[in-house]
Structures are given as C-alpha cells and as structure tokens.
Design an enzyme around this catalytic site. Structure first.
Site, mmCIF file in Angstrom:
data_model
loop_
_atom_site.group_PDB
_atom_site.id
_atom_site.type_symbol
_atom_site.label_atom_id
_atom_site.label_comp_id
_atom_site.label_asym_id
_atom_site.label_seq_id
_atom_site.Cartn_x
_atom_site.Cartn_y
_atom_site.Cartn_z
ATOM 1 N N LEU A 44 -26.347 37.746 -65.896
ATOM 2 C CA LEU A 44 -27.740 38.129 -65.671
ATOM 3 C C LEU A 44 -28.518 36.885 -65.262
ATOM 4 C CD1 LEU A 44 -28.681 40.498 -68.662
ATOM 5 C CD2 LEU A 44 -28.354 41.131 -66.272
ATOM 6 N N ASP A 45 -29.314 36.981 -64.201
ATOM 7 C CA ASP A 45 -30.154 35.861 -63.796
ATOM 8 C C ASP A 45 -31.124 35.505 -64.913
ATOM 9 O OD1 ASP A 45 -28.949 35.692 -61.320
ATOM 10 O OD2 ASP A 45 -30.424 36.989 -60.337
ATOM 11 N N PRO A 46 -31.602 34.263 -64.940
ATOM 12 C CA PRO A 46 -32.534 33.856 -66.001
ATOM 13 C C PRO A 46 -33.776 34.744 -66.113
ATOM 14 C CG PRO A 46 -31.712 31.936 -64.855
ATOM 15 C CD PRO A 46 -31.202 33.123 -64.094
#
Length: 303
Positions: A44-46
C-alpha cells in the site's frame, strides 16, 4: 544470553495508517514480535490506508497465494486536474477547469467501460521495475524511460456518491468502489476514467477495504498492535488454515510419513480443484497439488 527467536506463525490483518510505508509496518511488527520471517501480501502506498495482511513464520510461504486474491478499494477521484503521480501527492501537470457539471449518465457509463480485462500504463512515480530499477528512480534522476504496459482485471468499478464541486475550486469529485486483480493501479484507473471523458483526473483518497480475503472489519489498528506483548500478539494471529479453501484430506500414518518428507503421491484420485490441504492428528501438514504432466500429487507448501 541472546533472546530466543520467535516461533510465532500466522497472519495479522493490519489496518495500516496513512503516512507510513508497508515496509515500515513490517519493520515495526518484526521488532515487537521477535519473528525474523515476516512479510506483507501487497504493498500500500504511504498515502493509502486500510487492509495490509502480514504473514509471520511459516505463513510467509503463502504470500504469493495471498497476493493473487482480489482486492477491494474505496476512494475518491477528482476531475479537472492531473498530477505526475496520478494521486494527490504529486505535482500538478495538467489543468482543465470545469465550466459546467459532468453528465452523470456519461460518467456512470465510463465507470462500466473500464470493467473487465484492461491494459494499464503505470505512472512514472511508481515502484514498477524496468531493467532492474524502479520507475520513480528514473523520475528522480530526470531520466527518460519507456513506461511498461501491465495487464489487470477490474471485476467491479462503480460510483458510490453523487458528484460534488470542490469548495471554491472548478473541480468535481465522486467517491467510488473498485474490486480488482493483483497488480492493478487504482490511481491509474482513476486517471483513465478521466481520460475517457476527455478530462484530467486525480485519485485524491484511497482505502483498501478487502485484501487477500480479509476485510477491514477484521483489521487491527497498528498502534494497538504496537502496544501488545508477544503473548498478546499471538492471540491476534489467524492460523494458516483460515487462508486455505481447498478440500481437506486426513492422512494415514503411512501417508503422513510420505507427505512429511515431500514425497510424490500416486494413489489419490484427482479432485475438482486439483488441491488438497493435508492434516495429520488434526494439524495442517502440507498442501499438495495434482500435476497433470505426470499424473502425480506433488508438494506445494510444507508446514
């Protein structure tokens, strides 16, 4: 005396907070669990929160399997501008202020048109590798690179709210839900939705609500996990068997000896799925699959 290595095995369904990388979540859980064998099933992206399934111990063998399962997201797409990263973190690279509201029926049709098997071109600011380097490394170095094409399957893509104007801005936004295959870039999906309408678009929020077969209702906040002792953490672990939906087979003593040594099996008839989860003395021992090539059952996972 050195601390004994942890034997924790199982799955943690974590509610990842924003502003943290998936690697950062794993690093924190490695620290408090004492388990060196640990990994996650799908980055998951930040700036994205929600379900991040983390595997510990022998459960790490299942990461490839977990990653193949569909994922569900809820998010927001905003029409009228686009960024270099196709999400709200990137620099704006295109603007087309709206002078009138979008046609709701055309928008609904555009959502539906993106369902099915599609080809995506991920943004330059992404972790996709080309020639051993991630695309964002080329971008940061100011180097040109041909963006790769990726196959994805969009099982369901639909609006979940009415269109709304962004306060004081010539842009409109709408919430959506998407159920997709492994490797799908949701920010690219949002960008392509705008492109199909002749508009720049940006994904402005995103939450993963289902990942690897687990929902956000099952997820535990990372902060809560970080306060737990190793014993408390162990109680939160889901067993490996909870991931498997293959037909169960209980082994005889003779079969157990063969399976525990990873031997091939010839005498079992082929079942519908071509997989068995194998138990002995009420414990999961292995997963075997049927090889059509030599008509033998072979080991897929040993536990």
């Amino acid at each position: 005396m050195a601390k004994q290595a942890s034997t924790l095995t199982g799955l943690l369904v974590v509610n990842k907070p924003k502003e943290m990388t998936s690697f950062g979540v794993v690093a924190r859980l490695r620290r408090i669990s004492g388990q060196k064998k640990i990994g996650h099933a799908g980055t998951l992206d930040p700036n994205v929160d929600g379900v991040l399934v983390v595997a510990l111990g022998k459960a790490t063998k299942l990461i490839d399997l977990l990653q193949t399962r569909p994922k569900t997201y809820k998010g927001t797409v905003t029409f009228g501008y686009a960024t270099e990263s196709q999400d709200a973190d990137g620099e704006v690279v295109e603007k087309k202020p709206l002078t009138e509201g979008l046609d709701e029926e055309k928008l609904k049709a555009a959502f539906q048109a993106l369902e099915g098997d599609i080809i995506q071109i991920p943004p330059i600011y992404s972790a996709v590798k080309v020639n051993g380097r991630r695309l964002y490394e080329y971008a940061r170095a100011g180097q040109e690179v041909e963006l790769p094409k990726r196959e994805a399957t969009i099982y369901d893509f639909k609006p979940t709210s009415d269109l709304r104007w962004e306060e004081g801005q010539p842009y409109q936004s709408i919430d959506f839900e998407a159920r997709v295959s492994k490797g799908t870039y949701i920010r690219t999906l949002a960008y392509d939705l705008g492109k199909s309408l002749g508009l720049p678009a940006t994904m402005t929020s995103l939450t993963r609500t289902v990942g690897s077969g687990f929902s956000i209702d099952q997820a535990v906040d990372l902060d809560k996990l970080m306060e737990m002792s190793e014993e408390e953490l162990a109680k939160e672990l889901l067993p490996i068997a909870d991931v498997l939906d293959y037909e169960r087979k209980d082994l005889t003593d003779e079969e157990y000896f063969a399976v525990s040594h990873g031997q091939k099996i010839s005498k079992w008839p082929k079942n519908e799925s071509g997989y068995y989860q194998l138990y002995y003395d009420q414990k999961l021992i292995a997963v075997y699959f049927y090889s059509d090539e030599d008509e033998l059952w072979r080991s897929r996972y040993q536990f």
